[in-house]
Design a protein around this motif. Structure first.
Motif, short mmCIF file in Angstrom:
data_model
loop_
_atom_site.label_atom_id
_atom_site.label_comp_id
_atom_site.label_asym_id
_atom_site.label_seq_id
_atom_site.Cartn_x
_atom_site.Cartn_y
_atom_site.Cartn_z
N PRO A 145 0.81 -1.21 0.00
CA PRO A 145 0.00 0.00 0.00
C PRO A 145 0.85 1.26 0.00
O PRO A 145 1.95 1.30 0.54
CB PRO A 145 -0.79 -0.11 1.32
N GLY A 146 0.28 2.30 -0.61
CA GLY A 146 0.81 3.64 -0.45
C GLY A 146 0.15 4.27 0.76
O GLY A 146 -0.02 3.63 1.79
N PHE A 147 -0.25 5.53 0.64
CA PHE A 147 -0.88 6.22 1.76
C PHE A 147 -2.33 5.74 1.91
O PHE A 147 -3.17 5.97 1.05
CB PHE A 147 -0.87 7.74 1.54
N ILE A 148 -2.60 5.07 3.02
CA ILE A 148 -3.94 4.57 3.33
C ILE A 148 -4.39 5.18 4.65
O ILE A 148 -3.62 5.23 5.61
CB ILE A 148 -3.97 3.03 3.44
N VAL A 149 -5.62 5.64 4.71
CA VAL A 149 -6.14 6.26 5.92
C VAL A 149 -6.45 5.17 6.95
O VAL A 149 -7.42 4.43 6.83
CB VAL A 149 -7.42 7.07 5.62
N THR A 150 -5.58 5.05 7.94
CA THR A 150 -5.74 4.09 9.03
C THR A 150 -5.24 4.73 10.32
O THR A 150 -4.70 5.84 10.31
CB THR A 150 -4.92 2.80 8.77
N GLU A 151 -5.38 3.99 11.41
CA GLU A 151 -4.84 4.47 12.68
C GLU A 151 -3.32 4.61 12.61
O GLU A 151 -2.74 5.48 13.28
CB GLU A 151 -5.23 3.51 13.81
N VAL A 180 -6.15 10.08 -1.26
CA VAL A 180 -5.49 9.07 -0.45
C VAL A 180 -6.28 7.77 -0.55
O VAL A 180 -7.43 7.74 -0.99
CB VAL A 180 -5.37 9.53 1.03
N GLY A 181 -5.64 6.68 -0.15
CA GLY A 181 -6.28 5.38 -0.24
C GLY A 181 -7.11 5.06 0.99
O GLY A 181 -6.94 5.65 2.07
N ARG A 182 -8.01 4.11 0.81
CA ARG A 182 -8.85 3.60 1.89
C ARG A 182 -8.55 2.11 2.08
O ARG A 182 -8.09 1.44 1.15
CB ARG A 182 -10.33 3.79 1.54
N PRO A 183 -8.82 1.58 3.26
CA PRO A 183 -8.57 0.16 3.48
C PRO A 183 -9.21 -0.74 2.43
O PRO A 183 -8.65 -1.76 2.04
CB PRO A 183 -9.16 -0.08 4.88
N MET A 210 2.39 -6.09 -5.78
CA MET A 210 1.51 -5.09 -6.37
C MET A 210 1.50 -3.85 -5.49
O MET A 210 1.06 -3.90 -4.33
CB MET A 210 0.09 -5.62 -6.50
N TYR A 211 1.98 -2.74 -6.03
CA TYR A 211 1.91 -1.46 -5.33
C TYR A 211 0.52 -0.85 -5.57
O TYR A 211 0.13 -0.65 -6.71
CB TYR A 211 3.01 -0.52 -5.80
N VAL A 212 -0.19 -0.64 -4.49
CA VAL A 212 -1.52 -0.03 -4.57
C VAL A 212 -1.39 1.34 -3.93
O VAL A 212 -1.57 1.52 -2.73
CB VAL A 212 -2.57 -0.90 -3.86
N ALA A 213 -1.01 2.31 -4.77
CA ALA A 213 -0.59 3.60 -4.23
C ALA A 213 -1.14 4.78 -5.02
O ALA A 213 -0.68 5.90 -4.84
CB ALA A 213 0.93 3.67 -4.21
N GLY A 214 -2.10 4.54 -5.91
CA GLY A 214 -2.69 5.65 -6.65
C GLY A 214 -1.85 6.16 -7.80
O GLY A 214 -2.14 7.22 -8.36
N GLY A 215 -0.82 5.41 -8.16
CA GLY A 215 0.02 5.81 -9.27
C GLY A 215 1.46 5.42 -9.04
O GLY A 215 1.80 4.87 -7.98
N PRO A 216 2.34 5.67 -10.01
CA PRO A 216 3.76 5.35 -9.84
C PRO A 216 4.37 6.11 -8.67
O PRO A 216 3.95 7.23 -8.36
CB PRO A 216 4.38 5.81 -11.17
N LEU A 217 5.36 5.49 -8.06
CA LEU A 217 5.99 6.11 -6.89
C LEU A 217 7.27 6.87 -7.21
O LEU A 217 7.93 7.40 -6.34
CB LEU A 217 6.28 5.01 -5.84
N ASN A 218 7.63 6.87 -8.49
CA ASN A 218 8.82 7.65 -8.88
C ASN A 218 8.68 8.16 -10.30
O ASN A 218 7.69 7.92 -10.95
CB ASN A 218 10.10 6.79 -8.74
#
Length: 253
Positions: free
Chosen positions: A184-190, A219-222, A245-253
């Motif tokens: 995961p990339g940025f996911i809204v969690t605790e 941002v991502g959700r669970p 599998m990167y689940v991050a809303g797009g490429p990371l670089n």
């Protein structure tokens, strides 16, 4: 499902966040789900949500870094739900700090939960998968595996899980078992809320700043991660193994 037999899944760290969303999603896919977390009582809401929707679920308390507890937990799942043939190694903790401030305990705790936990759970479940001639293992990595300031322990553990995953794929493939990782990339969690607190930012501002750097501009959700895990654990994914599998809303670089 293409078989009449109901597959049994274990989701570690299943009481909240990504784990909870994954447990609910796998139940919706027709799996019986063992919701495993350090505090068994914390799993009650997830189990209730699954059973209220007509599914089968079991709350199990377990420290995934403890060999005896892991063996007992997997044995209990096999007895009460059936042999587990789907495993999602999601349990994780944060002990963020810069290298010169990081304690031995900060390092060991993160390694024990993420890496040792995935190892112990996979070892305990694989015997059931081999017997069934079917297995799906999904390990939760992270975009932090590419390196992230203040997370030398977490980044190392999440990168380690990628090597762990690829090795499992090679060792277990001949038994009908696949192993994949979701990062995961940025996911809204605790956990991300805790990161915001660590760097002294309001969580809403933290999310907005993150979204501005993500190609899909959110941002991502669970549930986003649960969707990817559902694919990897599916009956139809038997020719996909050893992948990250990167689940991050797009490429990371």
């Amino acid at each position: 499902m293409s078989t009449t037999e109901q597959r049994v899944a274990i989701v570690t760290g299943g009481a909240r966040g990504i784990g909870a969303a994954t447990a609910v999603r796998l139940a919706a896919e027709g799996r019986a789900v063992a919701v495993l977390d350090l505090d068994e009582s914390a799993c009650a809401d997830v189990v209730e949500k699954i059973t209220a929707a007509g599914g089968r679920a079991l709350a199990v308390g377990c420290d995934v870094s403890d060999t005896e507890q892991v063996e007992a937990a997997v044995a209990r799942v096999a007895e009460e739900l059936g042999a587990p043939t789907v495993l999602v190694n999601n349990a994780g903790v944060l002990r963020d700090n810069l290298l010169f401030k990081m304690s031995d305990s900060d390092w060991d705790t993160v390694m024990n939960v993420h890496l040792r936990g995935a190892f112990l759970m996979s070892r305990a479940c694989q015997k059931h998968m081999v017997d069934a001639g079917f297995g799906r293992i999904v390990n939760l990595s992270s975009s932090s595996a590419l390196g992230n300031r203040g997370q030398v322990n977490y980044a190392a553990a999440k990168a380690g899980l990628q090597g762990f995953t690829k090795t499992l794929a090679k060792e277990l493939g001949k038994f009908g078992i696949t192993a994949n990782a979701v990062a995961p990339g940025f996911i809204v969690t605790e956990m991300t809320a805790a990161t915001a607190a660590r760097v002294g930012m309001d969580f809403e501002d933290f999310q907005k700043a993150a979204a501005s750097q993500i190609p899909v501009q959110r941002v991502g959700r669970p549930e986003d991660i649960a969707n990817a895990i559902a694919f990897f654990t599916g009956e139809e994914a038997g020719f996909v193994s050893g992948q990250v599998m990167y689940v991050a809303g797009g490429p990371l670089n």
